[in-house]
Scaffold this active site. Structure first.
Site, short mmCIF file in Angstrom:
data_model
loop_
_atom_site.label_atom_id
_atom_site.label_comp_id
_atom_site.label_asym_id
_atom_site.label_seq_id
_atom_site.Cartn_x
_atom_site.Cartn_y
_atom_site.Cartn_z
N ASP A 122 0.82 -1.21 0.00
CA ASP A 122 0.00 0.00 0.00
C ASP A 122 0.86 1.26 0.00
O ASP A 122 0.51 2.24 -0.65
CB ASP A 122 -0.92 -0.01 1.23
N HIS A 179 4.74 5.30 -2.53
CA HIS A 179 5.13 6.57 -1.93
C HIS A 179 6.54 6.57 -1.31
O HIS A 179 7.33 7.47 -1.56
CB HIS A 179 4.13 6.98 -0.85
N LYS A 217 -0.18 12.07 12.35
CA LYS A 217 0.13 11.98 10.92
C LYS A 217 1.38 12.82 10.66
O LYS A 217 1.46 13.98 11.06
CB LYS A 217 -1.03 12.55 10.11
C1 BG6 Z 1 -2.72 6.00 -0.22
C2 BG6 Z 1 -2.85 4.73 0.59
O1 BG6 Z 1 -2.02 5.76 -1.40
O2 BG6 Z 1 -2.07 6.99 0.55
C3 BG6 Z 1 -3.57 5.00 1.89
O3 BG6 Z 1 -3.56 3.75 -0.16
C4 BG6 Z 1 -2.91 6.13 2.65
O4 BG6 Z 1 -3.61 3.84 2.71
C5 BG6 Z 1 -2.74 7.36 1.75
O5 BG6 Z 1 -3.74 6.45 3.75
C6 BG6 Z 1 -1.92 8.42 2.44
O6 BG6 Z 1 -1.91 9.60 1.68
P1 BG6 Z 1 -1.69 11.00 2.35
O7 BG6 Z 1 -1.63 11.97 1.21
O8 BG6 Z 1 -2.84 11.25 3.27
O9 BG6 Z 1 -0.40 10.92 3.12
#
Ligand code: BG6
Length: 481
Positions: A239, A244, A339
């Site tokens: 995921d 990322h 976060k």
């Molecule tokens: C997504 C994942 O690609 O990115 C999710 O599938 C995750 O699980 C999300 O929560 C996080 O993105 P951001 O921009 O909120 O950091």
């Protein structure tokens, strides 16, 4: 964005009744429309299975993200009136022909009928949808561009990503494809390119001679929520890491590209991804740690004995001249304390210290902390003299905070896809190279060599063993607060 009145740009969102379309894409398109950033004659078509009429769908959009629209009622009406809703299956050729006929009728007499098809669909539908679009003649670029935006995840491992790439390439050219990694749409992620290659002072230090290690943390306070059915088969490696985290690593570790054009950038990222050491099963188990938050197994769609990791930390090595022997620690998890996405570069300690040992407690190594979100900033940690009669060091921060109110990543990515700029999208080889990095860890975790799956309490920084994993002499840099 101005274009001649002989051209139309049609943006078709497949999967228009899904969360991504309603929560992210529609607000992003609305904002781009309200600041005149899209081509002058731009039309929006929402395509999904539910049987809505135009008005019902427009109301649905408004209700889901009313905050994004209500400040400017006039713009909203103007935007909403341009949205047409069509119901049908994205992999059904007849439904697609109906859609095609509608766009053709709308563009009759124009010189160019340009289109962007956004596949906001379940990944299981990518292949059949692209194949049906091809069969309906809708990928042919004779009368205008035909671009395809594909969301992540692209494949579930190297083999499936390869198959998908091969299958798509037999219907569309690579330059028609825009594979999304929404992290690349974040301003602070793009700033990594400016920060690294717009300044000269860091480049001489940006290597194994001066850097002790690199940390990339993508921490989330949110849990799996209502995505358990997907997540149970995906887990944190597929995921978050394959996309990322590895994209962030590639931007931090890549060589200076010759230009900032798509292929120059992507060539350099691909070289880094290709240089990441591929461990055998034993090494993969030793160089990783995994965890699962308490309560995950109680979710609907999750097995009561689930071994899906919701937290992982990896120690990766980039085997090239610049980075040989320097560990890159990557970690990500759900249901954590807060976060935060941050890249931390820890520099080496001075080779010789002139302070008394007892005074060295305040001497921290230089560190560059690049906070991608949510408190976007760059902090450089340096040592200065502590005020007072003795020569004692004290760590201090030089900081730059990014202005608030940056654009949503999807706005930037939609704009680039409309303009045909693929710099912030992942190329076929990058996707495959990233899976080649992640697969050995997924396999090791599924083998009898699998390391323990550590439980962790929600609202913490993950399993306590993660601290031992990075030690000795190194520790995770957690956000303050
Ligand atoms: C997504 C994942 O690609 O990115 C999710 O599938 C995750 O699980 C999300 O929560 C996080 O993105 P951001 O921009 O909120 O950091």
């Amino acid at each position: 964005m101005v274009t001649s009145d002989k051209q139309q740009f049609t943006i078709v969102i497949f999967g228009a009744s899904g969360d991504l379309a309603k929560r992210k894409l529609a607000p992003a398109l609305f904002h781009l429309h309200s600041i005149d950033a899209l081509p002058e004659r731009c039309r929006f078509i929402a395509f999904a299975r539910s049987e809505f009429d135009d008005e019902t769908y427009r109301r649905l959009l408004f209700n889901v993200a009313s905050d994004s629209y209500s400040s400017d009622a006039e713009s909203w009406l103007e935007f909403a009136n341009q949205i047409r809703y069509i119901h049908g299956s994205s992999n059904d050729v007849d439904s697609l022909r109906r859609l095609d006929a509608m766009i053709k009728a709308d563009t009759e007499g124009l010189i160019e009928d340009n289109r962007l098809y956004y596949l906001a669909l379940s990944p299981t539908l990518y292949e059949s949808t692209i194949s049906s679009l091809n069969e309906a003649g809708m990928l042919d670029e004779k009368h205008g561009v035909r671009r395809l935006v594909v969301e992540k995840p692209f494949g579930t491992d190297l083999a499936s990503a390869r198959l998908l790439n091969t299958s798509i390439h037999s219907r569309a050219a690579e330059d028609q494809l825009f594979r999304i990694d929404h992290y690349l749409g974040k301003d602070t992620v793009q700033n990594l390119i400016v920060f690294r290659f717009g300044n000269t002072i860091f480049e001489p230090l940006w290597n194994r001679n001066y850097i002790d290690h690199v940390q990339i943390s993508v921490l989330e306070d949110l849990d799996v929520g209502d995505r358990a059915a997907y997540y149970e088969h995906s887990g944190v490696l597929r995921d978050m890491f394959q996309s990322h985290l590895l994209q962030l690593l590639a931007l931090v570790a890549m060589e200076p590209p010759a230009t900032n054009h798509a292929d120059s950038l992507r060539d350099e990222k691909a070289k880094v991804l290709n240089s990441i050491r591929k461990p055998n099963a034993q090494e993969a188990a030793t160089n990783s740690i995994r965890g699962q938050y308490n309560g995950y197994r109680d979710l609907d769609g999750v097995s009561p004995a689930s071994a899906t990791a919701t937290y992982a930390a990896l120690r990766l090595y980039v085997d090239n001249w610049r980075w040989q022997g320097i560990p890159f620690y990557l970690r990500s998890g759900k249901a954590l304390r807060t976060k935060s996405t941050e890249i931390a570069i820890q520099f080496r300690q001075p080779p010789h210290r002139i302070f008394d040992v007892e005074d060295e407690s305040g001497l921290v190594p230089n560190m560059l902390r690049i906070v991608i979100q949510p408190d976007e900033a760059i902090h450089l940690i340096i040592d200065n003299k502590r005020p007072g009669p003795q020569l004692r060091p004290q760590a201090q921060e030089l900081s730059y905070k990014f202005p608030v109110g940056m654009r949503d990543a999807y706005e930037r990515l939609l704009l680039d896809a409309v303009a045909g700029d693929a710099s912030l999208f992942t190329r076929a080889d990058e996707i495959e190279l990233s899976w080649a990095v992640i697969d050995p860890y997924v396999e090791a975790w599924e083998s009898e060599l699998a390391s323990q799956l550590y439980p962790y309490a929600r609202g913490t920084w993950g399993p306590i063993s993660a601290d031992q994993f990075i030690a000795p002499g190194r520790y995770w840099l957690n956000p303050v607060g």
